[in-house]
Design a protein around this motif. Sequence first.
Motif, PDB file in Angstrom:
ATOM      1  N   ARG A 256      15.324   3.560   6.102  1.00 47.71           N
ATOM      2  CA  ARG A 256      14.229   3.155   6.935  1.00 47.71           C
ATOM      3  C   ARG A 256      13.086   4.012   6.949  1.00 47.71           C
ATOM      4  N   TYR A 257      13.265   5.033   6.421  1.00 48.79           N
ATOM      5  CA  TYR A 257      11.868   6.204   6.299  1.00 48.79           C
ATOM      6  C   TYR A 257      11.304   5.690   5.227  1.00 48.79           C
ATOM      7  N   ARG A 258      11.787   5.273   4.123  1.00 52.02           N
ATOM      8  CA  ARG A 258      11.207   4.840   2.764  1.00 52.02           C
ATOM      9  C   ARG A 258      10.433   3.549   3.206  1.00 52.02           C
ATOM     10  N   ARG A 259      10.980   2.785   4.178  1.00 46.67           N
ATOM     11  CA  ARG A 259      10.231   1.468   4.571  1.00 46.67           C
ATOM     12  C   ARG A 259       9.235   1.793   5.729  1.00 46.67           C
ATOM     13  N   GLY A 260       9.190   3.055   6.075  1.00 47.14           N
ATOM     14  CA  GLY A 260       8.127   3.270   7.008  1.00 47.14           C
ATOM     15  C   GLY A 260       8.196   2.978   8.441  1.00 47.14           C
ATOM     16  N   ARG A 261       9.657   2.666   8.751  1.00 48.21           N
ATOM     17  CA  ARG A 261      10.132   2.550  10.134  1.00 48.21           C
ATOM     18  C   ARG A 261      10.645   3.777  10.755  1.00 48.21           C
TER      19      ARG A 261
ATOM     20  N   ALA B  36      -7.884   3.847  -4.022  1.00 44.81           N
ATOM     21  CA  ALA B  36      -7.913   2.456  -3.913  1.00 44.81           C
ATOM     22  C   ALA B  36      -6.724   1.886  -4.625  1.00 44.81           C
ATOM     23  N   GLU B  37      -6.695   2.428  -6.030  1.00 45.15           N
ATOM     24  CA  GLU B  37      -5.481   1.804  -6.717  1.00 45.15           C
ATOM     25  C   GLU B  37      -4.263   2.191  -5.968  1.00 45.15           C
ATOM     26  N   ALA B  38      -4.162   3.532  -5.460  1.00 44.10           N
ATOM     27  CA  ALA B  38      -2.926   3.491  -4.673  1.00 44.10           C
ATOM     28  C   ALA B  38      -2.765   2.434  -3.600  1.00 44.10           C
ATOM     29  N   VAL B  39      -3.610   2.306  -2.819  1.00 41.87           N
ATOM     30  CA  VAL B  39      -3.568   1.381  -1.673  1.00 41.87           C
ATOM     31  C   VAL B  39      -3.144  -0.171  -2.450  1.00 41.87           C
ATOM     32  N   GLY B  40      -3.677  -0.427  -3.733  1.00 42.12           N
ATOM     33  CA  GLY B  40      -3.187  -1.670  -3.903  1.00 42.12           C
ATOM     34  C   GLY B  40      -1.856  -1.782  -4.654  1.00 42.12           C
ATOM     35  N   HIS B  41      -1.322  -0.731  -4.908  1.00 41.05           N
ATOM     36  CA  HIS B  41       0.263  -0.601  -5.398  1.00 41.05           C
ATOM     37  C   HIS B  41       0.934  -0.665  -4.205  1.00 41.05           C
ATOM     38  N   LEU B  42       0.495   0.174  -3.127  1.00 38.50           N
ATOM     39  CA  LEU B  42       1.429   0.221  -1.921  1.00 38.50           C
ATOM     40  C   LEU B  42       1.335  -1.096  -0.972  1.00 38.50           C
ATOM     41  N   GLU B  43       0.467  -1.891  -1.177  1.00 33.99           N
ATOM     42  CA  GLU B  43       0.456  -3.127  -0.374  1.00 33.99           C
ATOM     43  C   GLU B  43       1.266  -4.144  -0.946  1.00 33.99           C
ATOM     44  N   ARG B  44       1.650  -3.854  -2.357  1.00 32.45           N
ATOM     45  CA  ARG B  44       2.751  -4.636  -2.956  1.00 32.45           C
ATOM     46  C   ARG B  44       3.976  -4.093  -2.737  1.00 32.45           C
ATOM     47  N   SER B  45       4.229  -2.909  -1.917  1.00 33.48           N
ATOM     48  CA  SER B  45       5.560  -2.429  -1.761  1.00 33.48           C
ATOM     49  C   SER B  45       6.119  -2.345  -0.181  1.00 33.48           C
ATOM     50  N   PRO B  46       7.266  -1.973  -0.144  1.00 33.82           N
ATOM     51  CA  PRO B  46       7.625  -2.110   1.202  1.00 33.82           C
ATOM     52  C   PRO B  46       7.393  -0.541   2.154  1.00 33.82           C
ATOM     53  N   ALA B  47       6.635   0.192   1.360  1.00 39.83           N
ATOM     54  CA  ALA B  47       6.521   1.624   1.875  1.00 39.83           C
ATOM     55  C   ALA B  47       5.553   1.533   2.947  1.00 39.83           C
ATOM     56  N   ALA B  48       5.470   1.279   3.891  1.00 39.59           N
ATOM     57  CA  ALA B  48       4.552   1.137   4.950  1.00 39.59           C
ATOM     58  C   ALA B  48       4.056   2.332   5.406  1.00 39.59           C
ATOM     59  N   TYR B  49       4.691   3.573   5.504  1.00 39.26           N
ATOM     60  CA  TYR B  49       4.049   4.847   5.791  1.00 39.26           C
ATOM     61  C   TYR B  49       3.395   5.385   4.704  1.00 39.26           C
ATOM     62  N   GLU B  50       3.681   5.279   3.526  1.00 42.21           N
ATOM     63  CA  GLU B  50       2.947   5.652   2.413  1.00 42.21           C
ATOM     64  C   GLU B  50       1.448   5.001   2.455  1.00 42.21           C
ATOM     65  N   LEU B  51       1.537   3.424   2.729  1.00 41.49           N
ATOM     66  CA  LEU B  51       0.341   2.756   2.512  1.00 41.49           C
ATOM     67  C   LEU B  51      -0.711   3.296   3.792  1.00 41.49           C
ATOM     68  N   ALA B  52       0.073   3.857   4.896  1.00 39.80           N
ATOM     69  CA  ALA B  52      -0.872   4.280   5.868  1.00 39.80           C
ATOM     70  C   ALA B  52      -1.397   5.679   5.520  1.00 39.80           C
ATOM     71  N   CYS B  53      -0.788   6.279   4.836  1.00 37.40           N
ATOM     72  CA  CYS B  53      -1.199   7.861   4.354  1.00 37.40           C
ATOM     73  C   CYS B  53      -2.351   7.315   3.365  1.00 37.40           C
ATOM     74  N   ALA B  54      -2.148   6.477   2.432  1.00 32.51           N
ATOM     75  CA  ALA B  54      -3.086   5.986   1.426  1.00 32.51           C
ATOM     76  C   ALA B  54      -4.575   5.713   1.939  1.00 32.51           C
ATOM     77  N   LEU B  55      -4.325   4.665   2.967  1.00 37.22           N
ATOM     78  CA  LEU B  55      -5.633   4.145   3.849  1.00 37.22           C
ATOM     79  C   LEU B  55      -6.270   5.010   4.553  1.00 37.22           C
ATOM     80  N   VAL B  56      -5.461   6.036   5.310  1.00 37.08           N
ATOM     81  CA  VAL B  56      -6.268   6.893   6.096  1.00 37.08           C
ATOM     82  C   VAL B  56      -6.907   8.068   5.168  1.00 37.08           C
ATOM     83  N   ALA B  57      -6.189   8.349   3.880  1.00 39.38           N
ATOM     84  CA  ALA B  57      -7.060   9.295   2.932  1.00 39.38           C
ATOM     85  C   ALA B  57      -8.401   8.392   2.358  1.00 39.38           C
ATOM     86  N   LEU B  58      -8.106   7.269   1.929  1.00 37.38           N
ATOM     87  CA  LEU B  58      -9.188   6.422   1.603  1.00 37.38           C
ATOM     88  C   LEU B  58     -10.312   6.348   2.394  1.00 37.38           C
TER      89      LEU B  58
END
Length: 959
Positions: free
Chosen positions: A654-659, A824-846
């Motif tokens: 669940r952690y890796r899924r961002g829950r 931007a590339e990180a966000v693109g990859h993470l949007e195709r993944s289940p890693a919601a927390y990592e996506l949030a980190c990348a979006l805020v950093a971007l």
Amino acid sequence: MALRGARNGRALFERESELTAVDEALGELTGTHGDGTGPPPGPRGGLLAFAGRAGIGKTTLLAEVRRRAAARGCTVLSGRGGDQEQRVAFHVARQLLQPQFAGLAAADLRASLGSWYDIVGPALGLCAPTDGPPPDQQGLRDGLDWVLTHLTVLRAPMVLVLDDAHWADPESLGWLAAFAPRAEQLPLLVVVAYRPDELPDHADAFRRLPGRAGGRPLDLEPLSAAAVARLARVTLGTAPDDAFCRECWAVTAGNPFETVELLAKVRDRGVTPTESAAHLLRDLAAAVKGSGLVARLERLGTSTVRLAWACAVLGTEIPPALAAAVAGLGHEEAADAVDALRGARVLTGVETLEFVHPLIATAVYRAVPAGFRVALHGQAAWCVTDAGLGPSAAARHLLETHPEGDTWTVGRLRAAAEETLRAGAPDAARSYLARALREPPPAEDRAAVLYELGRASLLTEPATTVNHLRAALDEPVSDPGLRQNIVYRLSQVLAHSDRLAEATDTLAREIRATGDARVRLRMVAEQFMWDAFRADEPDHPARSRRLARLADRLQGRDLTERYIIGLRTWDAVQRGEPARVALRHAERALAGGLRWAEPDRGFEVPVLVALAFMYADRPGRTEELFAAGIADYERRGWRGGHLSFAYTLLGYLRYRRGRLVEAEELAGAGLRLAERVGSGTPAHWYAVGTLVEVLLARGRVDEAARTAADHSFGAPFPAAVVFPDAQTVYGQLLLAQGLHQLAADELGAAGRRLEPRGIRNPAWCPWRLHLARAESRDDPERAAATALEAVARARQFGAPSAIGQALRVAAEVTPGPDRVRRLAEAVGHLERSPAAYELACALVALGAELRRTGRPGTAAEALHRGLDTAAQCGADALAGTARAELAAAGLRPRRLRTAQSDALTGRERAAARLLAAGRTEPEVARELRTDEPTVVRLLSAVYRKLGTDPTGLTLVPLP
């Protein structure tokens, strides 16, 4: 206290305060207790304990408790510990619970116990043990908890009365002591009585009572001289003079039992209760206990003495026919002896016999000559076997006999150990097998007995288990199957004791010696598995190549082949081979079935195969496999270390899924189970590491540090590989605390440990990414190189979540124009993944980087999305960072209207309105008179309920 007949309604002397406490507890239990100013409160249970030395009146008081409880309509469960039954596992639990299921047909019993039937049924003597592996002790306790809770709810109000708790068997007493504090949440009153100097440590909960008697047991005091005088007048019917009464009190020291017995003898002998007869009291009192009681017993005749001795050996609830058989008496002779013992106030009862008081039973047992006592126990073992009472009933007597090399004794003890172990009492099983070894067994059976002893000790006493199993291997073993099982068990216990090198060496020696190809393959599979967890494996690349060659040849025809293919799956994940390769092998391993609770197999390989899907960004498949595995554990009653691993790793998923909120709850549940197994175990390392990582993701650094400190999470790290990798998580914690150099040292050490083993996949262990962050302050060029190496390895594995995380960190530590592109590339990859927390980190950093480079419009979109995603994940600190970035850009979170504000609590609504009105989080905390972490949790709850960030809410009520 009245003459032995208090249970017939006669008064108890000087027990008014104790009976008041009983009445108050029963009143609260039945909902009839109130102060008269309003309706009585609802039913409430609790724990009530009475402590006192032998003869002080505990049994009589508990008889009065039972009577008063029954008069109030309560269901009463009653049990009693016995000096001779302390080694009979679940003896007290059976007394308490068996009668509640008496007379039920097998189908009705199974329906009543539900999924707990096969787990608690054997322990309670309600059904035979199954052929599968026994439940672990925690699972059995959980089952007993369920049974008692279920009965309480069905038959409330309920009173559970346990007398002589100090003599209860360890299995029952440990369970009740752990359960008793929960009684306050149930319509259940637990009442216990014990001798304080004899209560074992594992029942210490009875000394610390929640909510009653000022937090302590009620100590029973001796009777005063006045009470003894009143008792004498009630008992004797005539008016004894004061001097006589004072002497009664002096010779008994106010002990109620001795006083009652003394007065009974005065009455039976026709002694005139005056001062002139007072000198007779000391001799009469001496006949009540010790040598005086023995002398009085001997005057009743040889047959009567033999029957009394037989009863003392048998203990409690004694069938008269069985006592006669042990004593070697005929029916008529035994009946006369029983009558004589009843008349002498030694025995009571008709259908079953009991000693009038435990003090009498103890005195009689100690009076049996030592040699004759041993012989009586031997005779009792034969007699209970002939009576069909089972091997466990015989075994407790055989423990008291002298070793004589008797094969029947060895057979009975082994059978009892097997029965007891399958019922969930390994401690009792070990005592039986240890005694069988001392008999000793025939030479050809010695290895088997040592193996059984090691199996009973398996993970509770690993050092002892290793000794037993190694001793078994040193014996001549004619049965190849037995020798193989010894090796499997020995390697397993060595591995679970963090002695992985010894585990693999043991298997290697046996692999060279065996000529059976299928056995050799099974041992090779076991060796591969333990090598996979070795942090000090000397030649991982060579092992990996051998494993790959072997797995590619196998078809998965049996469980051993599927285990090897499963290990190939995990090796591919750790080495960072393309994810598609790992998934292909995972599906091959699962094709023929790979259950988590296979008999005589570890659970490690099925778990590793399930986790391979998680690292390859297919968490739904992992969830399916975990759900099936956990259900399998719970069906078998495995609720200790096995279930701890399952909950912890599910939390990690669940952690890796961002829950993160669910992850924290599951990791906490895993940690609580791991603590019951023991600190320092692999289960404990897994649970603490996962919980610390989740807390760091949520931004609660101080709490993560306290958790690590409380559980000694730090060097030295375990020799076994655990995940998340403990040393890497510890480095993350140091980095979050701002200790960059210490973090770099720890993370560099983790890399030096993992790299030689070929563990190169940043999806499995991102030590390089955290090392790059730690290095970036003092050596930016080195940090950039470290991060880019991790990016290359992540691209090789190919999971979008791994690539996205690596790119984000590379952007963070690499200054210059490439930063936005990488984010931007990180966000693109993470949007195709289940890693919601990592996506949030990348979006805020971007968003933050876009703001700094003068692109506010694009920055706002990224920050809004990052804020929403972080709040949805429960990443409270990250959400705060996003809000701060929006504020720095002169932006406000998106304003939304919702008609769902009625879903919120009052405090959640107040916090959201204040923040939407422009208050800062510290200001909201002051206005709500709370702290900032609480405000953050309130705002996160708003998001989870309404699906949007609370800072932009315009809350309107439902029409």
